[in-house]
Design an enzyme around this catalytic site. Structure first.
Site, short mmCIF file in Angstrom:
data_model
loop_
_atom_site.label_atom_id
_atom_site.label_comp_id
_atom_site.label_asym_id
_atom_site.label_seq_id
_atom_site.Cartn_x
_atom_site.Cartn_y
_atom_site.Cartn_z
N HIS A 39 26.39 46.96 -52.30
CA HIS A 39 27.35 45.86 -52.47
C HIS A 39 28.62 46.43 -53.09
CE1 HIS A 39 29.14 42.02 -53.43
NE2 HIS A 39 28.17 41.40 -52.76
N ARG A 80 30.85 44.72 -44.99
CA ARG A 80 30.49 45.14 -46.34
C ARG A 80 30.45 46.66 -46.51
NH1 ARG A 80 25.67 41.91 -49.13
NH2 ARG A 80 27.23 40.26 -49.12
N ARG A 86 23.75 44.54 -42.98
CA ARG A 86 23.43 43.10 -42.96
C ARG A 86 24.69 42.25 -43.14
NH1 ARG A 86 22.08 39.46 -47.36
NH2 ARG A 86 22.86 41.20 -48.57
N HIS A 105 22.02 47.15 -53.03
CA HIS A 105 21.91 45.69 -53.07
C HIS A 105 20.81 45.16 -52.17
CE1 HIS A 105 23.35 41.59 -53.45
NE2 HIS A 105 23.57 41.50 -52.15
N GLU A 141 32.49 34.53 -46.16
CA GLU A 141 32.11 35.87 -46.64
C GLU A 141 32.46 36.90 -45.57
OE1 GLU A 141 28.13 36.04 -48.26
OE2 GLU A 141 28.64 34.67 -49.89
#
Ligand code: SIN
Length: 522
Positions: free
Chosen positions: A234, A280, A374, A339, A116
């Site tokens: 997200h 992200r 995060r 998110h 990821e």
């Protein structure tokens, strides 16, 4: 007289991963879980697709995992917390495996791991592609149902904490399906594990009930709040008109899925050397810019996965079938959605909040692990680590009650008052418009004015007051952070400022004082 029920049980507010795991860790200490829905429904953890980040491969290390966590968090991660959490990750995966969590394994029994964004290695322990949250929750729910020390009251929600001398003495609850008069559960201690605040925004990947209520009720009781401005959006929620928006897991990009726009251009190549696997916040801003420009960003799984996308990512296949999208033939329309809340109730390394007899774990907690952004799949990991730590600290704090502890059977009186759905929708739209992906002082001030009006118009509705409290904390902290960092982007201060390279701390009283200053200046 308001009804009061006394119990020797520790009360756990919430029913997601952190709540279930803490209840099991506390056994045989008697606990009472307050679950707004039947177990398994309505908790964000059950919707988590990626998995749990843990350095399980021989070629990987907890140190590398901690280093990626620090880097993604953009200068505001607590390094001691990151070292502790990443070091303990392996034990939790082994314990969940022992409990029966069906993690994907290869022929030699090694964990199969997803890659990821912003991880330097494939490090996310997964279940059947995108089923991790659902499957881990099922495993834990089965255990909880079989554990006699755990009583679950389904269909109830927490509204307010009762305190004396800065310590929690109980929690007010009511029915969550048909509103009722609240009842006070007077108890030795409370663990808050009731999720984050994604649903305060009009576009979210969180289940419908997750709207910052638990952070808000702690703030209203005087608990210290940290990092409230850091909300993670997200990048790839499926843009199919559903509320909440279904997620397309980042693991798809780890498998080589690309992001293209309506012109077929792979736009992330222009923006970061890691393209689709950039941190992200970077990918989310890339997607948002394409949406704003009307270029319709899409996730293209066709070359990387072909027809296998349907079997290897069942949650996405289900979403696409519902929305009439054929991911084998066409790219999937995507948009950003709120998110994960990096901020929340300030929580120390024992899982304690700033009020006595109050513990926190899961997304409601601000432990210092996530900083401004995060790292993917560190959320479930943090929930596990802090649920165990909080349970251990609670067990040390309270002696086991002697003898059997009776179950509670609250008899709720009906209430004439209902939730004002229009006010909730206005709050959510305000948050998306002014406190979302791009923020500036003018919009944040406007948001604070609207939140104050909405709050003043519903003074009796404590559930709504909890939402307004969290929304106000996010907006005031975003106003005070005059820079851009991680998930917090200010169009009027687009650069990071080293003077702000630290976590933020506040209280609801301080947020209200700032809000009042803003209102007086309008
Ligand atoms: C995802 O699977 O993309 C989400 C994982 C996470 O938010 O940690």
């Amino acid at each position: 007289m308001s009804p009061v029920l006394n119990t020797d049980r520790v009360v756990i507010v919430g029913a997601g991963l952190a709540a279930l795991y803490a209840a099991l860790e506390l056994a045989p200490h008697p606990v009472l879980m307050i679950s707004p829905e039947p177990l398994g429904l309505g908790a964000s953890s059950a919707w988590a697709q990626g998995g749990v980040a843990a350095a399980m491969a021989k070629s990987d290390s907890a140190e590398a995992h901690a280093s990626d966590t620090l880097k993604a968090g953009d200068g505001t991660v607590d390094a001691e917390v990151a070292a502790m959490v990443t070091r303990l990750a392996r034990d939790h995966i082994l314990d969940l495996t022992e409990l029966g969590a069906p993690f994907d394994r290869d022929a030699e029994g090694n964990y199969v791991m997803s890659r990821e964004a912003a991880h330097s290695a494939a490090r996310v322990v997964r279940v059947k592609g995108d089923q991790a949250g659902r499957q881990i929750m099922e495993t834990l729910i089965e255990e909880v149902r079989a554990t006699t020390s755990i009583q679950v009251i389904e269909g109830t929600e927490a509204l307010r904490l009762e305190t004396r001398d800065d310590a929690v003495t109980g929690v007010w609850i009511r029915r969550s399906d048909q509103l009722s008069q609240p009842i006070l559960i007077a108890c030795p201690g409370v663990l808050l594990a009731g999720g984050g605040s994604g649903g305060l925004f009009a576009h979210t990947t969180n289940p419908p009930r997750i709207r910052g209520q638990v952070i808000g009720l702690a703030a209203r009781a005087g608990a210290q709040i940290s990092d409230a401005e850091f909300v993670q959006f997200h990048p790839t929620a499926v843009d199919c008109g559903e509320d909440p928006a279904p997620l397309a897991t980042e693991a798809l990009r780890g498998e080589g899925a690309t992001l293209i726009n309506a012109d077929g251009h792979r736009f992330m190549l222009d923006q970061h050397p890691d393209a689709e696997l950039a941190p992200r916040d970077v990918v989310a801003r890339g997607i948002f810019a394409e949406t704003q420009a009307g270029r319709h960003p899409m996730l293209d799984t066709r070359v990387a996965l072909g027809p296998e996308v349907l079997t290897r990512f069942p949650a996405l296949a289900e979403t696409c079938a519902r929305a009439g999208i054929d991911p084998v033939a066409d790219p999937i329309p995507v948009a950003v959605a709120a998110h994960y809340h990096m901020g929340g109730i300030e929580t120390d390394m024992r899982g304690r909040a700033s009020l006595g007899r109050l513990w926190v774990s899961g997304e409601a907690a601000a432990t210092g692990l996530h900083g401004a952004n995060r790292l993917a799949s560190n959320g479930l990991l943090e929930a596990l680590v802090y649920a165990r730590r909080a349970a251990g600290d609670i067990a040390k704090t309270f002696a086991m009650p002697k003898g059997a502890v009776a179950e509670l059977h609250p008899a709720f009186e009906p209430s004439a008052q209902g939730m004002n759905g229009a006010a909730v929708q206005e709050l959510r739209q305000t948050m998306t418009t002014h406190v979302g992906m791009r923020r500036n002082a003018k919009g944040l001030r406007q948001a604070l004015a609207t939140l104050a009006e909405l709050e003043a118009a519903q003074p009796q509705d404590e559930g709504f007051l909890n939402m307004c409290a969290t929304a106000t904390l996010i907006a005031t902290c975003a106003l005070e952070r005059r820079e851009s960092r991680g998930g917090h982007f200010r169009t009027d201060f687009p650069q990071a400022d080293p003077a702000f390279a630290q976590r933020s701390q506040t209280t609801l009283a301080a947020a209200h004082a700032l809000r009042d200053e803003v209102l007086n200046s309008l």
